[in-house]
Design a protein around this motif. Sequence first.
Motif, PDB file in Angstrom:
ATOM      1  N   GLU A  92       5.228  43.542 -43.107  1.00 32.71           N
ATOM      2  CA  GLU A  92       5.801  44.739 -42.488  1.00 32.71           C
ATOM      3  C   GLU A  92       6.763  44.361 -41.359  1.00 32.71           C
ATOM      4  N   THR A  95       9.961  42.953 -42.809  1.00 29.51           N
ATOM      5  CA  THR A  95      10.792  44.025 -43.353  1.00 29.51           C
ATOM      6  C   THR A  95      11.570  44.714 -42.237  1.00 29.51           C
ATOM      7  N   HIS A  96      10.903  45.007 -41.125  1.00 29.42           N
ATOM      8  CA  HIS A  96      11.588  45.636 -39.987  1.00 29.42           C
ATOM      9  C   HIS A  96      12.675  44.724 -39.427  1.00 29.42           C
ATOM     10  N   ARG A  98      14.264  42.243 -40.958  1.00 28.06           N
ATOM     11  CA  ARG A  98      15.356  42.118 -41.920  1.00 28.06           C
ATOM     12  C   ARG A  98      16.275  43.325 -41.837  1.00 28.06           C
ATOM     13  N   ARG A  99      15.695  44.507 -41.767  1.00 27.33           N
ATOM     14  CA  ARG A  99      16.493  45.734 -41.698  1.00 27.33           C
ATOM     15  C   ARG A  99      17.309  45.778 -40.409  1.00 27.33           C
TER      16      ARG A  99
END
Length: 121
Positions: A92, A95-96, A98-99
């Motif tokens: 998680e 993912t944050h 990377r975004r």
Amino acid sequence: MANRERRFFSRILFDAACEIHLGDRIWPSQVQDISLHGALLTAPEDFTGQPGEGYTITIWLSDNTTQITMGATLRHRKDGFLGFECRSMDLESATHLRRLVELNLGDEAELHRELARLSDT
């Protein structure tokens, strides 16, 4: 290593509250910049850590509920700042991060190059 990292990973200026954890100790800090490979934080006045030591860094995103948590090694202390190299991260958080990097780079091809470089480090 710090110069190599700057060449291979784009640093994103990022102003966010964070915490540096070591066992029961927690130091509040502020993120100066972040990359897929680590973060530069403001050194808390009472921080006594030395390069090579491992910590957990919690970075609070703008909604103050979403966080990026990484296991990190302190790589350098200089001029009131702490440079951490990311060593581990849950899915998680990754993912944050990377975004966040993707939105700030504005170049999907560059993001993919940087993700590929992670496997080389």
